[in-house]
Design a protein around this motif. Sequence first.
Motif, PDB file in Angstrom:
ATOM      1  N   THR A   1       0.826  -1.150   0.034  1.00  0.00           N
ATOM      2  CA  THR A   1      -0.117   0.104  -0.061  1.00  0.00           C
ATOM      3  C   THR A   1       0.908   1.290   0.082  1.00  0.00           C
ATOM      4  N   LEU A   2       1.907   0.985   0.847  1.00  0.00           N
ATOM      5  CA  LEU A   2       2.701   2.361   0.964  1.00  0.00           C
ATOM      6  C   LEU A   2       3.437   2.796  -0.399  1.00  0.00           C
ATOM      7  N   MET A   3       3.945   1.842  -1.019  1.00  0.00           N
ATOM      8  CA  MET A   3       4.748   1.572  -2.124  1.00  0.00           C
ATOM      9  C   MET A   3       4.096   2.194  -3.272  1.00  0.00           C
ATOM     10  N   GLU A   4       2.851   1.721  -3.252  1.00  0.00           N
ATOM     11  CA  GLU A   4       1.781   2.266  -4.590  1.00  0.00           C
ATOM     12  C   GLU A   4       1.466   3.663  -4.350  1.00  0.00           C
ATOM     13  N   ALA A   5       1.047   3.917  -2.943  1.00  0.00           N
ATOM     14  CA  ALA A   5       0.685   5.316  -2.655  1.00  0.00           C
ATOM     15  C   ALA A   5       1.893   6.306  -2.985  1.00  0.00           C
ATOM     16  N   ALA A   6       3.034   6.030  -2.472  1.00  0.00           N
ATOM     17  CA  ALA A   6       4.332   6.809  -2.562  1.00  0.00           C
ATOM     18  C   ALA A   6       4.306   7.074  -4.089  1.00  0.00           C
ATOM     19  N   TYR A   7       4.435   5.818  -5.148  1.00  0.00           N
ATOM     20  CA  TYR A   7       4.380   6.365  -6.557  1.00  0.00           C
ATOM     21  C   TYR A   7       3.467   7.087  -6.915  1.00  0.00           C
ATOM     22  N   ASP A   8       2.367   6.884  -6.571  1.00  0.00           N
ATOM     23  CA  ASP A   8       1.041   7.578  -7.012  1.00  0.00           C
ATOM     24  C   ASP A   8       1.172   9.247  -6.687  1.00  0.00           C
ATOM     25  N   ALA A   9       1.726   9.355  -5.390  1.00  0.00           N
ATOM     26  CA  ALA A   9       2.044  10.670  -4.846  1.00  0.00           C
ATOM     27  C   ALA A   9       3.282  11.437  -5.696  1.00  0.00           C
ATOM     28  N   GLY A  10       3.998  10.712  -6.400  1.00  0.00           N
ATOM     29  CA  GLY A  10       5.172  11.140  -7.200  1.00  0.00           C
ATOM     30  C   GLY A  10       6.620  11.207  -5.968  1.00  0.00           C
ATOM     31  N   ALA A  11       6.557  10.663  -4.907  1.00  0.00           N
ATOM     32  CA  ALA A  11       7.618  10.544  -4.107  1.00  0.00           C
ATOM     33  C   ALA A  11       8.803   9.899  -4.657  1.00  0.00           C
TER      34      ALA A  11
ATOM     35  N   PHE B   1      11.953   5.916  -1.022  1.00  0.00           N
ATOM     36  CA  PHE B   1      11.154   4.993  -0.266  1.00  0.00           C
ATOM     37  C   PHE B   1      11.974   4.405   0.659  1.00  0.00           C
ATOM     38  N   ILE B   2      12.000   4.428   1.764  1.00  0.00           N
ATOM     39  CA  ILE B   2      12.811   3.852   2.924  1.00  0.00           C
ATOM     40  C   ILE B   2      12.309   2.954   3.780  1.00  0.00           C
ATOM     41  N   VAL B   3      12.585   1.836   4.009  1.00  0.00           N
ATOM     42  CA  VAL B   3      11.957   0.785   4.825  1.00  0.00           C
ATOM     43  C   VAL B   3      12.824   0.166   5.878  1.00  0.00           C
ATOM     44  N   GLN B   4      12.188  -0.122   7.265  1.00  0.00           N
ATOM     45  CA  GLN B   4      12.819  -0.766   8.053  1.00  0.00           C
ATOM     46  C   GLN B   4      13.002  -2.378   8.033  1.00  0.00           C
TER      47      GLN B   4
ATOM     48  N   LYS C   1      11.500 -11.128   3.453  1.00  0.00           N
ATOM     49  CA  LYS C   1      11.936 -11.324   2.174  1.00  0.00           C
ATOM     50  C   LYS C   1      11.008 -10.618   1.233  1.00  0.00           C
ATOM     51  N   THR C   2       9.649 -10.831   1.464  1.00  0.00           N
ATOM     52  CA  THR C   2       8.590  -9.975   0.626  1.00  0.00           C
ATOM     53  C   THR C   2       8.669  -8.503   0.882  1.00  0.00           C
ATOM     54  N   LEU C   3       9.032  -7.973   1.890  1.00  0.00           N
ATOM     55  CA  LEU C   3       9.281  -6.541   2.065  1.00  0.00           C
ATOM     56  C   LEU C   3      10.488  -6.031   1.312  1.00  0.00           C
ATOM     57  N   GLU C   4      11.481  -6.805   1.472  1.00  0.00           N
ATOM     58  CA  GLU C   4      12.682  -6.282   0.675  1.00  0.00           C
ATOM     59  C   GLU C   4      12.543  -6.457  -1.054  1.00  0.00           C
ATOM     60  N   ARG C   5      11.924  -7.549  -1.160  1.00  0.00           N
ATOM     61  CA  ARG C   5      11.603  -7.390  -2.792  1.00  0.00           C
ATOM     62  C   ARG C   5      10.633  -6.495  -3.260  1.00  0.00           C
ATOM     63  N   LEU C   6       9.678  -5.884  -2.543  1.00  0.00           N
ATOM     64  CA  LEU C   6       8.676  -4.831  -2.806  1.00  0.00           C
ATOM     65  C   LEU C   6       9.626  -3.530  -2.756  1.00  0.00           C
ATOM     66  N   THR C   7      10.481  -3.402  -1.906  1.00  0.00           N
ATOM     67  CA  THR C   7      11.167  -2.241  -1.895  1.00  0.00           C
ATOM     68  C   THR C   7      12.189  -2.197  -2.871  1.00  0.00           C
ATOM     69  N   ALA C   8      12.752  -3.292  -3.127  1.00  0.00           N
ATOM     70  CA  ALA C   8      13.660  -3.256  -4.743  1.00  0.00           C
ATOM     71  C   ALA C   8      12.843  -2.768  -5.921  1.00  0.00           C
ATOM     72  N   ASP C   9      11.412  -3.534  -6.007  1.00  0.00           N
ATOM     73  CA  ASP C   9      10.852  -3.088  -6.954  1.00  0.00           C
ATOM     74  C   ASP C   9      10.461  -1.640  -7.047  1.00  0.00           C
ATOM     75  N   ALA C  10      10.516  -0.795  -5.969  1.00  0.00           N
ATOM     76  CA  ALA C  10      10.332   0.497  -5.603  1.00  0.00           C
ATOM     77  C   ALA C  10      11.480   1.406  -5.722  1.00  0.00           C
TER      78      ALA C  10
END
Length: 309
Positions: A99-109, A112-115, A152-161
């Motif tokens: 959700t955060l990744m998609e919203a960040a992309y839509d908002a033009g951020a 994207f930094i993740v714990q 692993k999912t978190l890291e993959r999604l962050t890499a995609d972003a």
Amino acid sequence: MRVVVAGATGVIGRQLVPLLGDAGHEVVALSRKPGPARPGVRPVAVDALDRGALGAAVRDAKPDAVVHLLTAIPAQIDPRKVGRDFAVTNRLRTEATRTLMEAAYDAGAGRFIVQGLAYAYDPAGGPGAADEDEPFWAKPPKPWAGTLDALKTLERLTADADGLVLRFGHLYGPGTAFDRDGSTIGQIKARKMPVVGDGSGMFSFTHTQDAALAVLAAIGRPEVRGALNIVDDEPAALGEWLPVVAELVGAPGPQRVPVAMARLAAGAWGAAFMTRLRAASNTRARTDLAWSPRYPSWRTGFAAELAAS
């Protein structure tokens, strides 16, 4: 820069938000229960697992950067039921990350930094502290498999972003399990946290202030992507740090128990956590972020936090 911090009232978020404000950033602080308002900080209450509400909060903020620090880890973890205790956090690392990744992309951020975690490295990977290229645990104890899959999912999604995962070590400082009133310190005082086996399980620690400073540094270096270990300079074996912390809090020295007994009492994950963890290296973070820990050793950090107790 306008920065959305998701998980703004957590142990890292509460350190990060004032740092961002002091650095001149405008902060939108997301949490289930909003924290205090202050100049440059706008608290927003949102359920991070409500996809519509979380996405709307980020899009409405129109951020330049999004920081994902969402967790829901209980104050007291039962190592025999770690799957249950991390179930919500696993959802935050998967569903909320999407959700955060998609919203960040839509908002033009643009950032994207993740714990993440710096103690998921495969103990079979070799001696010495692991760098970021080392693989995660290939055959983890079954109770921890779901948590590892979520990481692993978190890291993959962050890499995609095209984002950055900051892999933090064992967090200590205000509000953590290692706080004066935290659950781990309570166990140490009660002599319920033993040295297991030969005490060789390796721990890399991170003070919450150092974690927040790393996030601040990462916001200022948007070219840095991938993953970085954010840990101190002195990995320590369980048998080394546990007696020192016990002494700091005025507790008796820890008991020593064989691995088989620990496995019976704490389950497969509890025993592995105490005996098989691998340390992490911060060399790349020092170079890529020009970051260095304010507490380079857990010895000085714990002394600063716990001596008064």
